[in-house]
Write an enzyme that holds these catalytic residues in place. Structure first.
Site, PDB file in Angstrom:
ATOM      1  N   HIS A 153       0.843  -1.199   0.000  1.00  0.00           N
ATOM      2  CA  HIS A 153       0.000   0.000   0.000  1.00  0.00           C
ATOM      3  C   HIS A 153       0.876   1.248   0.000  1.00  0.00           C
ATOM      4  O   HIS A 153       1.972   1.269   0.564  1.00  0.00           O
ATOM      5  CB  HIS A 153      -0.989   0.013   1.165  1.00  0.00           C
ATOM      6  CG  HIS A 153      -0.390  -0.081   2.540  1.00  0.00           C
ATOM      7  ND1 HIS A 153       0.055   1.021   3.237  1.00  0.00           N
ATOM      8  CD2 HIS A 153      -0.180  -1.147   3.357  1.00  0.00           C
ATOM      9  CE1 HIS A 153       0.502   0.646   4.426  1.00  0.00           C
ATOM     10  NE2 HIS A 153       0.380  -0.671   4.524  1.00  0.00           N
TER      11      HIS A 153
ATOM     12  N   ASP B   6      -0.019   4.282   1.200  1.00  0.00           N
ATOM     13  CA  ASP B   6      -0.289   5.216   2.287  1.00  0.00           C
ATOM     14  C   ASP B   6       0.484   4.865   3.550  1.00  0.00           C
ATOM     15  O   ASP B   6       0.936   3.727   3.737  1.00  0.00           O
ATOM     16  CB  ASP B   6      -1.785   5.256   2.587  1.00  0.00           C
ATOM     17  CG  ASP B   6      -2.349   3.880   2.920  1.00  0.00           C
ATOM     18  OD1 ASP B   6      -2.273   2.988   2.051  1.00  0.00           O
ATOM     19  OD2 ASP B   6      -2.854   3.674   4.049  1.00  0.00           O
TER      20      ASP B   6
ATOM     21  N   ASP C 161       6.604   0.163   6.741  1.00  0.00           N
ATOM     22  CA  ASP C 161       5.158  -0.111   6.645  1.00  0.00           C
ATOM     23  C   ASP C 161       4.504   0.882   5.695  1.00  0.00           C
ATOM     24  O   ASP C 161       3.981   1.905   6.131  1.00  0.00           O
ATOM     25  CB  ASP C 161       4.515  -0.025   8.027  1.00  0.00           C
ATOM     26  CG  ASP C 161       3.028  -0.377   8.003  1.00  0.00           C
ATOM     27  OD1 ASP C 161       2.598  -1.065   7.063  1.00  0.00           O
ATOM     28  OD2 ASP C 161       2.304   0.054   8.910  1.00  0.00           O
TER      29      ASP C 161
ATOM     30  N   GLU D 256      -4.945   1.721   3.077  1.00  0.00           N
ATOM     31  CA  GLU D 256      -4.926   0.548   3.944  1.00  0.00           C
ATOM     32  C   GLU D 256      -4.953   0.940   5.414  1.00  0.00           C
ATOM     33  O   GLU D 256      -5.579   0.254   6.235  1.00  0.00           O
ATOM     34  CB  GLU D 256      -3.675  -0.285   3.640  1.00  0.00           C
ATOM     35  CG  GLU D 256      -3.672  -1.682   4.292  1.00  0.00           C
ATOM     36  CD  GLU D 256      -3.055  -1.705   5.690  1.00  0.00           C
ATOM     37  OE1 GLU D 256      -3.171  -2.740   6.375  1.00  0.00           O
ATOM     38  OE2 GLU D 256      -2.468  -0.680   6.103  1.00  0.00           O
ATOM     39  N   GLU D 257      -4.306   2.050   5.752  1.00  0.00           N
ATOM     40  CA  GLU D 257      -4.245   2.474   7.146  1.00  0.00           C
ATOM     41  C   GLU D 257      -5.569   3.047   7.640  1.00  0.00           C
ATOM     42  O   GLU D 257      -5.707   3.335   8.831  1.00  0.00           O
ATOM     43  CB  GLU D 257      -3.123   3.498   7.344  1.00  0.00           C
ATOM     44  CG  GLU D 257      -1.735   2.991   6.964  1.00  0.00           C
ATOM     45  CD  GLU D 257      -1.215   1.887   7.869  1.00  0.00           C
ATOM     46  OE1 GLU D 257      -1.938   1.471   8.792  1.00  0.00           O
ATOM     47  OE2 GLU D 257      -0.083   1.433   7.648  1.00  0.00           O
TER      48      GLU D 257
ATOM     49  N   ASP E  72       1.220 -10.323   0.507  1.00  0.00           N
ATOM     50  CA  ASP E  72       1.085  -8.953   0.978  1.00  0.00           C
ATOM     51  C   ASP E  72       2.036  -8.742   2.157  1.00  0.00           C
ATOM     52  O   ASP E  72       2.754  -9.663   2.562  1.00  0.00           O
ATOM     53  CB  ASP E  72      -0.371  -8.680   1.387  1.00  0.00           C
ATOM     54  CG  ASP E  72      -0.696  -7.198   1.555  1.00  0.00           C
ATOM     55  OD1 ASP E  72       0.132  -6.351   1.179  1.00  0.00           O
ATOM     56  OD2 ASP E  72      -1.787  -6.886   2.064  1.00  0.00           O
TER      57      ASP E  72
ATOM     58  N   HIS F 282       4.323   2.417  12.968  1.00  0.00           N
ATOM     59  CA  HIS F 282       3.212   3.239  13.478  1.00  0.00           C
ATOM     60  C   HIS F 282       3.619   4.158  14.627  1.00  0.00           C
ATOM     61  O   HIS F 282       2.736   4.732  15.272  1.00  0.00           O
ATOM     62  CB  HIS F 282       2.021   2.376  13.931  1.00  0.00           C
ATOM     63  CG  HIS F 282       1.217   1.836  12.791  1.00  0.00           C
ATOM     64  ND1 HIS F 282      -0.130   1.593  12.887  1.00  0.00           N
ATOM     65  CD2 HIS F 282       1.562   1.489  11.523  1.00  0.00           C
ATOM     66  CE1 HIS F 282      -0.575   1.106  11.734  1.00  0.00           C
ATOM     67  NE2 HIS F 282       0.444   1.035  10.892  1.00  0.00           N
TER      68      HIS F 282
END
Length: 567
Positions: A147, A149, A180, A214-215, A243, A529
């Site tokens: 992803h 984002d 990530d 995705e987030e 993934d 994160h």
């Protein structure tokens, strides 16, 4: 109850056979014996090497300093584009998505061969699907995902290096998205670019799918892309999907150069999810004349009781992927597991087994086995001398494989109902659209933030019955037993469970073989994160080596009987 009287040492000596005639085996000796006797316990697939296709070895990524430098630059430049999303960006034409246009322009400049050879579809404006058509249409395509984002930054001043500087210190690439998962996206495109530079022509089609939210649950990106792919290819149309995610690569045991066993742990399943939203409307007024419990007090009581009553417990049933991982450790690392583990795995008491494993292995393992509950948002009040009138909270749940979102909802109703009655409130619990009413004083409304997600189907991991997994695991063994950092250690590939959710939640119809795995060594990535997110550039390059050889090794037709075991 009978009292237990100690037996004198002298008597013990008389009762027991001599040490010469009888020796009590240690727990580890018992484990060794069990492992040797059961050849069906976690057999290893034979290593799969790519066909003789004339392409260069993937080890070049780990040996060529110029490739290392180029890759650090590519990932750095990707991190520098702040493609952040929040939970309120629901329109792909929202101005908040403007950085994604810049990011996709960067991808075109970094990967010109891929953009010229692949078909590039833009799905729902910002979703990207790259398709490299194979010459053999009878072979199911491979689907690789990532992803674009990243999660937002709270306070940039907390970071050692600015979060969107893409700082590279010679070993670590720092910044939001470094692990990530712009590392996955850039790694996949880099591998395709490399293959195309060698005049590679695939027999099996390869598809890359990159969502952009995705987030924030993935509905705009992966939700739209999955529909596009299913309409184009049909259900069960892909050989496998890979993934981000998984538990990486963990070394168990050993402190010498070649000691220990490496466990590669792709996520072959993931927990379900739901968010319960609580909105309480109560009568306001001056805080000098308060009620016995303000709205904040009532909402606090609800959260407190949700965290206290009818707590979730871990369960380790026979079909849980973590069981296979534990069995593999009993077989291949008997000196480094709990002495009781082998016998405990024979038990049919799945609750007691899970509790014992969770107590021994810690919270990280516990939450692969049980539903989690986290009160993440709490808002209420506007002034220190004014009673709060509107109070809201959001509680997030990740649903274990043995439960359903409905069980979580039913529990919430059981716990909240008596509190509502106690405080003389009215309430609406999980209304349908037609039942929703405008908020009224002294009323609690309990809703869902999004459609609840059931736990994912578990992908098969039996090398005797699933050729795709056997080949995937065999390639993984081959690659990681050859990378310099692991020094020739034995690699055991065993699936595990994801506690979070990935974009694969939208792709269940496309294949039963879904693997969620960012193949990074423990200690090779940090702080997803949160502050100071970073990745070792060598770990990034090792993942590229895997992608490179997976594409090559699956670029052929194969049969189940071709995959052998290594006992």
């Amino acid at each position: 109850m009978r009292s237990m009287v100690p037996i004198a040492p002298a008597i013990v000596g008389l009762l027991l056979p001599s040490a010469i005639s009888f020796t009590i085996p240690s727990p580890q000796q018992v484990l060794h014996s069990l492992a040797e006797q059961d050849n069906n316990l976690c057999p290893l697939p034979s290593k799969i090497t790519p066909p003789d296709d004339g392409l260069t070895s993937p080890l070049k990524y780990l040996q060529d300093d110029s490739l290392r430098t180029r890759q650090a630059d590519r990932l750095s430049r990707a991190v520098q584009v702040p493609t952040t999303v929040n939970d309120f960006m629901t329109d792909p034409y929202d101005e908040g998505f403007a950085p994604f246009i810049e990011f996709q322009q960067l991808l075109r400049s970094l990967f010109p061969l891929t953009h010229s050879h692949a078909r590039v579809d833009h799905i729902n404006r910002l979703g990207l699907v790259f398709t490299l058509n194979g010459t053999n249409t009878s072979l199911k395509p491979l689907l690789f995902m990532a992803h674009q984002d990243v999660v937002p930054i709270n306070d940039p001043s907390d970071w050692t290096h600015p979060p969107f500087a893409g700082h590279f210190d010679g070993e670590w690439l720092w910044g939001r998205g470094a692990s990530d998962c712009k590392n996955v996206l850039i790694g996949l495109l880099s591998v395709i670019e490399d293959l195309l530079s060698q005049d590679w022509l695939p027999a099996r089609s390869v598809v890359l799918a990159f969502g952009f939210d995705e987030e924030s649950h993935g509905f705009l990106g992966a939700g739209s892309i999955s529909q596009f792919l299913e309409e184009k290819y049909g259900p069960d149309s892909f050989e496998f999907i890979l993934d981000e995610g998984g538990m990486g690569l963990e070394v168990v045991g050993g402190d010498g150069v070649n000691d220990g066993v490496v466990y590669a742990l792709p996520g072959v399943g993931e927990k379900g999810a739901l968010d319960i939203v609580l909105n309480l409307d109560v009568t306001g007024g001056h805080s000098s004349v308060p009620p016995p419990h303000t709205g904040i007090g009532i909402m606090s009581e609800i959260i407190y009781e949700l965290e206290r009553q009818d707590l979730f417990i871990p369960v380790l049933h026979d079909g849980h992927p973590s069981r296979k991982m534990l069995e593999c450790q009993v077989r291949h690392s008997p000196d480094n597991v709990e002495p009781w583990l082998a016998s405990a795995l024979q038990s049919s008491d799945h609750v007691s087994l899970a509790a014992k494993v969770a107590a021994s292995r810690g919270e990280k393992v516990r939450f692969t086995l049980q539903t989690s509950q986290a009160a993440d948002v709490f808002v209420g009040g506007v002034k220190s001398n004014a009673l709060p009138e509107k109070i809201s909270a959001i509680v997030n749940y990740r649903v274990a494989l043995h439960q359903t979102p409905k069980a979580v909802i039913d529990r919430a109703v059981r716990i909240i109902g008596p509190i509502v009655e106690k405080h003389n409130l009215t309430w609406t619990a999980f209304p349908t659209t037609g039942e929703y009413e405008k908020a009224s004083p002294n009323h609690l409304t309990v809703t869902l933030l999004n459609e609840p997600l059931n736990p994912a189907p578990v992908s098969p991991t039996d090398i005797d019955t699933d050729a795709v997994w056997a080949r995937f695991a065999g390639v993984t063994r081959s690659v990681f037993e050859s990378v310099p950092s692991l020094k020739g250690k034995k690699v055991v590939v065993s699936g595990d469970i994801m506690t979070g959710n990935t974009d694969t939640r939208f792709y269940w119809n496309l294949t039963r073989n879904i693997y969620r795995w960012s193949p990074s060594r423990v200690g090779g990535t940090y702080n997803i994160h949160t502050v100071d997110e970073r990745i070792s550039i060598d770990v990034h390059l090792e993942a590229m080596a895997l992608y490179y050889d997976l594409i090559r090794a699956f670029d052929v037709a194969y049969a189940r009987t071709e995959v052998a075991r290594d006992l």
